[in-house]
Design a protein around this motif. Structure first.
Motif, mmCIF file in Angstrom:
data_model
loop_
_atom_site.group_PDB
_atom_site.id
_atom_site.type_symbol
_atom_site.label_atom_id
_atom_site.label_comp_id
_atom_site.label_asym_id
_atom_site.label_seq_id
_atom_site.Cartn_x
_atom_site.Cartn_y
_atom_site.Cartn_z
ATOM 1 N N ALA A 148 0.830 -1.208 0.000
ATOM 2 C CA ALA A 148 0.000 0.000 0.000
ATOM 3 C C ALA A 148 0.864 1.259 0.000
ATOM 4 O O ALA A 148 2.066 1.209 0.288
ATOM 5 N N CYS A 149 0.245 2.382 -0.311
ATOM 6 C CA CYS A 149 0.931 3.676 -0.335
ATOM 7 C C CYS A 149 0.293 4.631 0.663
ATOM 8 O O CYS A 149 -0.897 4.530 0.959
ATOM 9 N N GLY A 150 1.107 5.559 1.146
ATOM 10 C CA GLY A 150 0.583 6.624 1.984
ATOM 11 C C GLY A 150 -0.087 7.675 1.117
ATOM 12 O O GLY A 150 -0.440 7.427 -0.038
ATOM 13 N N GLU A 151 -0.257 8.876 1.652
ATOM 14 C CA GLU A 151 -0.889 9.946 0.875
ATOM 15 C C GLU A 151 -0.028 10.278 -0.335
ATOM 16 O O GLU A 151 1.198 10.174 -0.291
ATOM 17 N N PRO A 152 -0.636 10.670 -1.461
ATOM 18 C CA PRO A 152 0.138 11.012 -2.656
ATOM 19 C C PRO A 152 1.066 12.202 -2.386
ATOM 20 O O PRO A 152 0.744 13.075 -1.578
ATOM 21 N N PRO A 153 2.208 12.245 -3.052
ATOM 22 C CA PRO A 153 3.124 13.379 -2.857
ATOM 23 C C PRO A 153 2.510 14.665 -3.390
ATOM 24 O O PRO A 153 1.700 14.644 -4.328
ATOM 25 N N LYS A 154 2.904 15.778 -2.783
ATOM 26 C CA LYS A 154 2.386 17.082 -3.222
ATOM 27 C C LYS A 154 2.970 17.416 -4.588
ATOM 28 O O LYS A 154 4.183 17.335 -4.797
ATOM 29 N N ILE A 155 2.093 17.794 -5.503
ATOM 30 C CA ILE A 155 2.499 18.165 -6.855
ATOM 31 C C ILE A 155 2.397 19.679 -6.975
ATOM 32 O O ILE A 155 1.309 20.236 -6.798
ATOM 33 N N PRO A 156 3.516 20.375 -7.237
ATOM 34 C CA PRO A 156 3.474 21.837 -7.334
ATOM 35 C C PRO A 156 2.464 22.309 -8.384
ATOM 36 O O PRO A 156 2.378 21.739 -9.472
ATOM 37 N N HIS A 157 1.696 23.307 -8.028
ATOM 38 C CA HIS A 157 0.710 23.937 -8.911
ATOM 39 C C HIS A 157 -0.376 22.955 -9.354
ATOM 40 O O HIS A 157 -0.911 23.065 -10.459
ATOM 41 N N ALA A 158 -0.711 21.974 -8.487
ATOM 42 C CA ALA A 158 -1.743 20.993 -8.834
ATOM 43 C C ALA A 158 -2.534 20.605 -7.597
ATOM 44 O O ALA A 158 -2.107 20.837 -6.465
ATOM 45 N N VAL A 159 -3.713 20.009 -7.830
ATOM 46 C CA VAL A 159 -4.561 19.535 -6.746
ATOM 47 C C VAL A 159 -5.149 18.188 -7.159
ATOM 48 O O VAL A 159 -5.429 17.955 -8.343
ATOM 49 N N ILE A 160 -5.322 17.274 -6.191
ATOM 50 C CA ILE A 160 -5.936 15.984 -6.458
ATOM 51 C C ILE A 160 -7.439 16.193 -6.633
ATOM 52 O O ILE A 160 -8.075 16.905 -5.851
ATOM 53 N N ILE A 161 -8.047 15.563 -7.632
ATOM 54 C CA ILE A 161 -9.469 15.714 -7.904
ATOM 55 C C ILE A 161 -10.170 14.358 -7.818
ATOM 56 O O ILE A 161 -9.538 13.311 -7.946
ATOM 57 N N HIS A 162 -11.494 14.402 -7.615
ATOM 58 C CA HIS A 162 -12.348 13.207 -7.562
ATOM 59 C C HIS A 162 -11.896 12.222 -6.485
ATOM 60 O O HIS A 162 -12.068 11.007 -6.629
ATOM 61 N N GLN A 163 -11.291 12.707 -5.416
ATOM 62 C CA GLN A 163 -10.796 11.809 -4.374
ATOM 63 C C GLN A 163 -10.723 12.538 -3.047
ATOM 64 O O GLN A 163 -10.067 13.583 -2.946
ATOM 65 N N ARG A 164 -11.387 12.000 -2.021
ATOM 66 C CA ARG A 164 -11.277 12.582 -0.698
ATOM 67 C C ARG A 164 -9.907 12.272 -0.113
ATOM 68 O O ARG A 164 -9.288 11.264 -0.440
ATOM 69 N N TYR A 165 -9.465 13.158 0.791
ATOM 70 C CA TYR A 165 -8.160 12.945 1.400
ATOM 71 C C TYR A 165 -8.183 11.684 2.264
ATOM 72 O O TYR A 165 -9.144 11.417 2.990
ATOM 73 N N GLN A 166 -7.138 10.880 2.182
ATOM 74 C CA GLN A 166 -6.955 9.731 3.049
ATOM 75 C C GLN A 166 -5.467 9.454 3.189
ATOM 76 O O GLN A 166 -4.664 9.858 2.347
ATOM 77 N N GLU A 167 -5.118 8.792 4.283
ATOM 78 C CA GLU A 167 -3.708 8.553 4.584
ATOM 79 C C GLU A 167 -3.194 7.254 3.994
ATOM 80 O O GLU A 167 -1.980 7.028 3.982
ATOM 81 N N MET A 168 -4.083 6.395 3.515
ATOM 82 C CA MET A 168 -3.672 5.104 3.013
ATOM 83 C C MET A 168 -4.389 4.771 1.711
ATOM 84 O O MET A 168 -5.590 5.005 1.575
ATOM 85 N N PHE A 169 -3.635 4.238 0.728
ATOM 86 C CA PHE A 169 -4.190 3.840 -0.553
ATOM 87 C C PHE A 169 -3.737 2.424 -0.877
ATOM 88 O O PHE A 169 -2.558 2.091 -0.692
#
Length: 262
Positions: A148-169
């Motif tokens: 499994a993976c933790g939260e996605p890395p922060k992408i400069p000048h971008a935002v995650i869409i269609h997905q609520r924040y969670q600590e585990m994927f």
């Protein structure tokens, strides 16, 4: 006119009154077998809290040897109830799901089977727990999957869409992102994936290039080029005409006077 205005005011005011009345609806006294509660009343106003306890050999349906319940819009926050001491209350198992009994408790000897949340797996592959004399035994533990993976890395000048924040994927999860205004990515792919515990790297959001247009300059240059072409063409035509005229004169026969012939 005044009556019409009054009717409009009543239409606006009346639903609010009904809502306030339903919100303040009282509760009836609970029916509690094998215990007693206080204060003892026939009805309880909204927000009233009562306490209850159970007889020997029984216990409240929530933790503790006594419990409290509050009247909320005509219903108790939980129904006061006394159950057998050998029964079990719902177990606390982080990151796991199981089928819950509607009555809120489980009889002695009851077995539950759990399912771990995405990104977690049962430790030692244990997925069942059993209620024995009021206590759960062999309670499964859901731990993070190594894939499994933790939260996605922060992408400069971008935002995650269609997905609520969670600590585990979970492994093979996909998340999409969108660049802020003024930024874009090369190609149509704007996703990253969880592969064996690591997020893939997506294309970066880059500032859109700006193209400066100089209409007057472009227009002037084009005009000059065109005029130069025209000038060249005009000169060529003029030169051709002059040469043609000269050739025509040279090709015409010469006329001689009678005196010259004599």
């Amino acid at each position: 006119m005044n009556m019409r205005y009054l009717g409009l005011v009543l239409l606006i005011w009346f639903p609010g009154v009904l809502h306030a009345q339903s919100a303040a609806q009282p509760c009836s006294a609970p029916k509690l077998d094998g215990g007693f509660f206080a204060p003892k009343q026939e009805t309880y106003s909204h927000g009233t809290e009562l306490s209850y306890t159970c007889d020997t050999g029984r216990k409240p349906v929530v933790k503790g040897w006594w419990a409290t319940s509050t009247c909320q819009t005509g219903k108790w926050s939980h129904t006061p109830q006394c159950i057998d001491e050998a029964a079990c209350l719902p177990p606390e198992m982080p990151n796991a799901k199981y089928t819950e009994n509607q009555n809120g408790w489980y009889e002695d000897g009851h077995i539950i089977r759990i399912t771990c949340d995405k990104g977690y797996e049962p430790k030692g592959q244990d997925v069942t727990a059993i209620c024995i004399n009021g206590t759960w035994f062999s309670v499964p533990v859901c731990e993070k999957s190594i894939l499994a993976c933790g939260e996605p890395p922060k992408i400069p000048h971008a935002v995650i869409i269609h997905q609520r924040y969670q600590e585990m994927f979970a492994v093979d999860s996909e998340v999409q992102y969108e660049c802020e205004d003024g930024y874009t990515v090369e190609g149509a792919e704007k996703s990253i994936f969880c592969i064996a515990g690591t997020w893939t790297k997506g294309p970066p959001c880059r500032a859109r290039p700006t193209i400066e247009h100089s209409g007057s300059t472009v227009g002037r240059t084009g005009w000059e080029d065109t005029e130069q072409g025209r000038g060249t063409e005009t000169g060529a035509v003029g030169g051709s005409s002059a040469t043609s005229g000269s050739n025509d004169r040279d090709s015409q026969p010469a006329f001689m006077s009678t005196d010259q012939l004599l």
